[in-house]
Design an enzyme around this catalytic site. Structure first.
Site, PDB file in Angstrom:
ATOM      1  N   HIS A 136      -2.867   1.716   7.194  1.00  0.00           N
ATOM      2  CA  HIS A 136      -4.038   1.479   6.343  1.00  0.00           C
ATOM      3  C   HIS A 136      -4.903   0.321   6.840  1.00  0.00           C
ATOM      4  O   HIS A 136      -5.312  -0.555   6.074  1.00  0.00           O
ATOM      5  CB  HIS A 136      -3.634   1.272   4.882  1.00  0.00           C
ATOM      6  CG  HIS A 136      -4.579   1.922   3.919  1.00  0.00           C
ATOM      7  ND1 HIS A 136      -5.422   1.212   3.098  1.00  0.00           N
ATOM      8  CD2 HIS A 136      -4.838   3.216   3.662  1.00  0.00           C
ATOM      9  CE1 HIS A 136      -6.145   2.037   2.369  1.00  0.00           C
ATOM     10  NE2 HIS A 136      -5.813   3.268   2.698  1.00  0.00           N
ATOM     11  N   TYR A 196       0.824  -1.206   0.000  1.00  0.00           N
ATOM     12  CA  TYR A 196       0.000   0.000   0.000  1.00  0.00           C
ATOM     13  C   TYR A 196       0.863   1.264   0.000  1.00  0.00           C
ATOM     14  O   TYR A 196       1.844   1.368   0.732  1.00  0.00           O
ATOM     15  CB  TYR A 196      -0.932   0.047   1.219  1.00  0.00           C
ATOM     16  CG  TYR A 196      -1.537   1.417   1.389  1.00  0.00           C
ATOM     17  CD1 TYR A 196      -2.584   1.825   0.563  1.00  0.00           C
ATOM     18  CD2 TYR A 196      -1.016   2.327   2.297  1.00  0.00           C
ATOM     19  CE1 TYR A 196      -3.097   3.103   0.666  1.00  0.00           C
ATOM     20  CE2 TYR A 196      -1.527   3.606   2.403  1.00  0.00           C
ATOM     21  CZ  TYR A 196      -2.571   3.989   1.584  1.00  0.00           C
ATOM     22  OH  TYR A 196      -3.066   5.260   1.667  1.00  0.00           O
TER      23      TYR A 196
END
Length: 403
Positions: free
Chosen positions: A213, A159
């Protein structure tokens, strides 16, 4: 100041944006951002079918009453689609009111609390060394704060990390969700090494942020927070899924690393306990998804009582309309912390002309009446909507996980 017209504009100058434009009988107009990444057309349909017809003929100056009408009157309260639609209306009405008053939005909110707004840049790389190169580049641009993300050995896609050096990171890149593989163990073993390298290269004066995240369990997040304490992070962001607020209590009890959360929140009720119990240090709910300026004033006021500061979500999947309004809000709000900054493409900036500017690691709000952002509808029409979806994550054994 009756509303004569209102309509949505959907455009894709590199990525999709939804904009609501409201026009009064006097010809004054305001615009609001209604972009919900990967669900743009759901908000556009909500606005077109349920909100726009109810706006015609209303007094554009009655911002609070309109907010309550759209929130309480809908019965089906909260949620990202509803609150993004309300935010777009609210943002546009504040734009109109400030224009009618002949003053920049920050003045209407109460005036400046600071001269400039500190921002943080995104610095990524497939390797730690690549990431350090990006940090050096952004420090040269004047940034005093950086969010660092690097590829994790053994994980193909990480990510926040672009596929190639210098490329913009854009996760929504296909019409159907791409499936990525995630390993918590590999990530937890790698992350502290990244922060150690940043501190060794750049010292202690640079503000360093990191986004997990939503990938960890509470005890895993506590372990990470404890492990990175020697590197004095500005914040550890979204370390657990946001639904379980009680999990932040456990993390807080184990570490002094500052915690930030909120980019997927939509209401003050999503963060009320987190703020009142002082389980977080920064609230990141953006104007566009949190019900607009009216709602976020209440959140910021509550947060100020508990020494929680703002750190608004500000990626490129929110349009310059949201960013412009956020900069005015940041200029005013007493308990400001920091503002996320991901530069939009030249095409996006052309569609959304604005008067805010970036200077030496900070944003400066413009002085034109309103929030200082407009939309070139003719140019916007040249970029039609393109369906795109955010990825999903699976663990190495195939279990669906948090993206």
């Amino acid at each position: 100041m009756k509303i004569r017209d209102a309509y949505t504009i959907v455009t894709c100058p590199g990525r999709n944006f939804v904009t609501l434009k409201i026009v009064t009988e006097s010809g004054t107009h305001g615009i609001g951002d209604a972009t919900l990444n990967g669900r743009e057309m759901a908000v556009a349909a909500y606005l077109d079918e349920h909100v726009v017809p109810a706006l015609i003929g209303r007094d554009a100056g009655r911002i609070e009453d309109t907010w309550q009408y759209l929130y309480r009157g809908a019965y089906w309260r909260r949620g990202p689609v509803t609150m993004t639609a309300i935010a777009a209306v609210d943002m546009a009405l504040w734009d109109i009111k400030a224009k009618a008053a002949g003053m920049p939005l920050y003045q209407l909110l109460g005036g400046k609390s600071r001269e400039r707004v500190m921002t943080y840049a995104h610095c990524t790389g497939q390797t730690i060394e690549d990431c350090l190169g990006e940090v050096a580049r952004h420090v040269e641009l004047g940034y005093r704060a950086v969010r660092v993300q690097s590829g994790v050995p053994g994980i193909e896609t990480t990510y926040g990390v672009a596929k190639t050096p210098g490329e913009r990171y854009e996760p929504a890149d296909s019409s159907l969700p791409a499936e990525h593989v995630w390993s918590t163990e590999k990530y937890l073993n790698h992350a502290p090494k990244l922060f150690a390298a940043v501190r060794e290269r750049f010292g202690d004066d640079l503000h360093v942020l990191h986004d997990v995240h939503h990938r960890l369990t509470p005890i895993e997040a506590a372990r990470l927070g404890k492990a990175v304490e020697p590197y004095h992070l500005f914040w550890l962001e979204d370390c657990v899924p946001a639904e379980n607020q009680e999990s932040l209590r456990l993390i807080r009890e184990h570490t002094t690393t500052p915690l930030a959360i909120g980019e997927v929140f939509n209401s003050i009720h999503d963060c009320r306990e987190l703020i009142q119990n002082q389980w977080i240090d920064y609230i990141r709910m953006p104007l566009t998804h949190g019900g607009g300026i009216t709602a976020m004033r209440r959140v910021a006021d509550l947060a100020s009582l508990y020494h929680v500061r703002t750190g608004f979500h500000g990626p490129t999947d929110l349009s310059p309309v949201c960013l412009g309004a956020a900069i005015h809000f940041d200029t005013w709000v007493p308990n400001f912390g920091i503002q996320e900054h991901m530069p939009h493409t030249d095409e996006t900036d052309a569609v959304f002309p604005h008067d805010y500017r970036f200077e030496d690691g900070h944003f400066l709000a413009g002085e034109s009446p309103g929030h200082g952002v407009d939309i070139d509808e003719e140019l916007a029409a040249k970029y039609p909507y393109e369906r795109a979806s955010l990825p999903v994550n699976r663990l190495e054994d195939g279990t669906l996980w948090h993206w």
